[in-house]
Design a protein around this motif. Structure first.
Motif, short mmCIF file in Angstrom:
data_model
loop_
_atom_site.label_atom_id
_atom_site.label_comp_id
_atom_site.label_asym_id
_atom_site.label_seq_id
_atom_site.Cartn_x
_atom_site.Cartn_y
_atom_site.Cartn_z
N TYR A 84 128.53 27.29 -18.19
CA TYR A 84 128.87 28.69 -17.92
C TYR A 84 130.35 28.91 -17.72
O TYR A 84 131.08 27.98 -17.36
CB TYR A 84 128.07 29.17 -16.70
N LEU A 85 130.75 30.14 -17.90
CA LEU A 85 132.15 30.50 -17.68
C LEU A 85 132.53 30.12 -16.26
O LEU A 85 131.75 30.33 -15.32
CB LEU A 85 132.34 32.01 -17.89
N ASN A 86 133.72 29.54 -16.16
CA ASN A 86 134.27 29.09 -14.88
C ASN A 86 133.65 27.79 -14.36
O ASN A 86 134.04 27.34 -13.30
CB ASN A 86 134.20 30.18 -13.80
N ASP A 87 132.72 27.22 -15.11
CA ASP A 87 132.28 25.87 -14.76
C ASP A 87 133.47 24.95 -15.01
O ASP A 87 134.30 25.21 -15.89
CB ASP A 87 131.13 25.41 -15.66
N THR A 88 133.52 23.86 -14.26
CA THR A 88 134.59 22.89 -14.45
C THR A 88 134.02 21.59 -14.97
O THR A 88 133.10 21.03 -14.38
CB THR A 88 135.33 22.63 -13.11
N LEU A 89 134.54 21.13 -16.10
CA LEU A 89 134.15 19.83 -16.64
C LEU A 89 135.11 18.79 -16.08
O LEU A 89 136.32 19.00 -16.07
CB LEU A 89 134.20 19.83 -18.17
N VAL A 90 134.56 17.68 -15.63
CA VAL A 90 135.38 16.62 -15.06
C VAL A 90 135.27 15.37 -15.92
O VAL A 90 134.18 14.84 -16.13
CB VAL A 90 134.94 16.29 -13.62
N PHE A 91 136.43 14.94 -16.44
CA PHE A 91 136.47 13.73 -17.27
C PHE A 91 136.96 12.58 -16.39
O PHE A 91 138.05 12.63 -15.85
CB PHE A 91 137.44 13.91 -18.44
N LYS A 92 136.12 11.56 -16.29
CA LYS A 92 136.48 10.39 -15.46
C LYS A 92 136.60 9.15 -16.31
O LYS A 92 135.66 8.78 -17.02
CB LYS A 92 135.41 10.18 -14.39
N TYR A 93 137.75 8.51 -16.27
CA TYR A 93 137.95 7.25 -17.00
C TYR A 93 139.06 6.48 -16.32
O TYR A 93 139.98 7.05 -15.72
CB TYR A 93 138.27 7.52 -18.47
N ASP A 94 138.97 5.16 -16.43
CA ASP A 94 139.93 4.30 -15.75
C ASP A 94 141.26 4.29 -16.48
O ASP A 94 141.30 4.24 -17.71
CB ASP A 94 139.39 2.87 -15.66
N PRO A 95 142.34 4.31 -15.74
CA PRO A 95 143.66 4.18 -16.36
C PRO A 95 143.82 2.76 -16.89
O PRO A 95 143.15 1.84 -16.43
CB PRO A 95 144.63 4.45 -15.21
N PRO A 96 144.66 2.56 -17.90
CA PRO A 96 144.85 1.22 -18.45
C PRO A 96 145.44 0.29 -17.40
O PRO A 96 146.30 0.70 -16.62
CB PRO A 96 145.82 1.43 -19.61
N VAL A 97 144.95 -0.95 -17.35
CA VAL A 97 145.48 -1.90 -16.38
C VAL A 97 146.42 -2.92 -17.02
O VAL A 97 147.38 -3.36 -16.41
CB VAL A 97 144.36 -2.64 -15.61
N ASP A 98 146.14 -3.27 -18.29
CA ASP A 98 147.05 -4.18 -18.99
C ASP A 98 146.99 -3.88 -20.50
O ASP A 98 146.36 -2.92 -20.91
CB ASP A 98 146.71 -5.64 -18.70
N ASN A 99 147.61 -4.72 -21.29
CA ASN A 99 147.70 -4.48 -22.73
C ASN A 99 146.35 -4.58 -23.43
O ASN A 99 146.20 -4.11 -24.54
CB ASN A 99 148.67 -5.46 -23.38
N SER A 100 145.37 -5.23 -22.79
CA SER A 100 144.06 -5.36 -23.44
C SER A 100 143.13 -4.21 -23.08
O SER A 100 141.99 -4.17 -23.54
CB SER A 100 143.43 -6.69 -23.05
N SER A 101 143.60 -3.28 -22.26
CA SER A 101 142.77 -2.11 -21.91
C SER A 101 142.60 -1.20 -23.12
O SER A 101 143.45 -1.16 -24.00
CB SER A 101 143.43 -1.30 -20.79
N HIS A 102 141.49 -0.49 -23.14
CA HIS A 102 141.28 0.52 -24.17
C HIS A 102 141.22 1.88 -23.49
O HIS A 102 140.15 2.35 -23.15
CB HIS A 102 139.98 0.25 -24.94
N PRO A 103 142.38 2.46 -23.27
CA PRO A 103 142.43 3.69 -22.49
C PRO A 103 141.86 4.89 -23.23
O PRO A 103 141.71 4.86 -24.45
CB PRO A 103 143.93 3.88 -22.23
N HIS A 104 141.52 5.89 -22.48
CA HIS A 104 141.01 7.15 -23.04
C HIS A 104 141.93 8.29 -22.66
O HIS A 104 142.84 8.14 -21.86
CB HIS A 104 139.59 7.42 -22.53
N SER A 105 141.64 9.45 -23.23
CA SER A 105 142.39 10.65 -22.92
C SER A 105 141.48 11.82 -23.26
O SER A 105 140.33 11.61 -23.64
CB SER A 105 143.68 10.70 -23.77
N VAL A 106 141.99 13.04 -23.11
CA VAL A 106 141.20 14.21 -23.46
C VAL A 106 142.03 15.16 -24.31
O VAL A 106 143.16 15.49 -23.95
CB VAL A 106 140.71 14.97 -22.20
N VAL A 107 141.48 15.54 -25.46
CA VAL A 107 142.15 16.53 -26.30
C VAL A 107 141.18 17.68 -26.60
O VAL A 107 139.97 17.56 -26.42
CB VAL A 107 142.63 15.94 -27.66
N LEU A 108 141.79 18.78 -27.02
CA LEU A 108 141.02 19.95 -27.41
C LEU A 108 141.38 20.27 -28.85
O LEU A 108 142.56 20.47 -29.16
CB LEU A 108 141.41 21.11 -26.49
#
Ligand SMILES: *[C@@H]1O[C@H](CO)[C@@H](O)[C@H](O)[C@H]1NC(C)=O
Ligand SMILES: *[C@@H]1O[C@H](CO)[C@@H](O)[C@H](O)[C@H]1NC(C)=O
Ligand SMILES: *[C@@H]1O[C@H](CO)[C@@H](O)[C@H](O)[C@H]1NC(C)=O
Ligand SMILES: *[C@@H]1O[C@H](CO)[C@@H](O)[C@H](O)[C@H]1NC(C)=O
Ligand SMILES: *[C@@H]1O[C@H](CO)[C@@H](O)[C@H](O)[C@H]1NC(C)=O
Ligand SMILES: *[C@@H]1O[C@H](CO)[C@@H](O)[C@H](O)[C@H]1NC(C)=O
Ligand SMILES: [Cu+2]
Length: 177
Positions: A84-108
């Motif tokens: 619904y309008l004004n609902d808030t979506l929350v994206f939770k993901y771990d920040p990268p810790v080292d070079n072998s991490s596979h980080p995420h992000s959010v785009v529209l």
């Protein structure tokens, strides 16, 4: 109650009224006819959207799976919507810790075709690889428009092969009953 559920209800009501018409010549009470083979009280109690009337919600994208590679977010959105309008979506993901991490992000994505093809060239970056930590990255569905979310990492690989994309069309709360 969302549109999908409203449609199901219409079908059920139509089916139920046909049954009732078929039963009309039999000697049954009005209550029995209304309830014939179907407990409406029960159905309403179980299908009323729990979000109704309680104002905007805060929804963790993916639930306990959070925002990760390989989880079907299209499926998640179908099963956990409508939103619904004004609902808030929350994206939770771990920040990268080292070079072998596979980080995420959010785009529209700005349009449906980019969304379909996971073409990130004109996508708006909402959150970088570290913003999903802690309480997560929050995005409020302010406008009555389709929102096409995705992960912006690995040049569309997470979006496409990782299934990290979903569309949301927020509804007006007053469509509820
Ligand atoms: C329908 O369900 C409600 C709630 O569970 C219950 O209180 C009621 O007795 C049921 N009615 C019938 C006709 O079974
Ligand atoms: C609504 O909440 C109740 C109790 O918290 C739960 O049992 C029920 O399954 C929920 N219904 C829906 C449609 O989520
Ligand atoms: C993801 O879920 C959607 C909706 O349930 C389904 O149509 C699609 O096939 C699923 N994708 C994969 C790769 O399983
Ligand atoms: C959403 O929130 C804003 C500001 O908090 C408010 O002005 C607006 O009326 C709200 N929209 C809906 C559909 O509830
Ligand atoms: C990560 O990669 C950078 C450059 O690619 C390198 O300089 C750095 O030492 C690497 N760090 C670790 C922990 O491997
Ligand atoms: C991500 O964005 C936050 C907030 O704007 C900023 O503090 C942080 O430095 C950024 N991190 C990266 C890796 O760009
Ligand atoms: Cu990702």
């Amino acid at each position: 109650m969302g549109l999908k559920q409203a449609q199901v209800l219409m079908l059920l009501l139509t089916a139920a009224s046909m049954v009732a018409v078929g039963m009309a010549d039999k000697k049954i009470s009005a209550t029995q006819r209304w309830n014939y083979g179907f407990n409406y009280t029960d159905w309403f109690a179980n299908h009323r959207n729990n979000n109704t009337g309680s104002g905007p919600n805060r929804i963790i994208v993916g639930g306990s799976a959070k925002w990760q590679f390989g989880f079907n977010y299209t499926d998640w959105a179908l099963k956990n919507g409508p939103f619904y309008l004004n609902d808030t979506l929350v994206f939770k993901y771990d920040p990268p810790v080292d070079n072998s991490s596979h980080p995420h992000s959010v785009v529209l994505f700005t349009n449906f075709w980019s969304f379909l093809k996971c073409d990130l060239t004109r996508a708006r970056r909402l959150a970088n690889t570290t913003q999903g930590g802690g309480v997560g990255f929050e995005f409020r569905l302010k406008k009555w428009q389709p929102y096409y979310f995705a992960c912006g990492e690995s040049n569309g690989f997470h979006c496409d092969k990782g299934l990290m994309k979903f569309a949301v069309m927020p509804l007006f709360r007053r469509w509820h009953w």
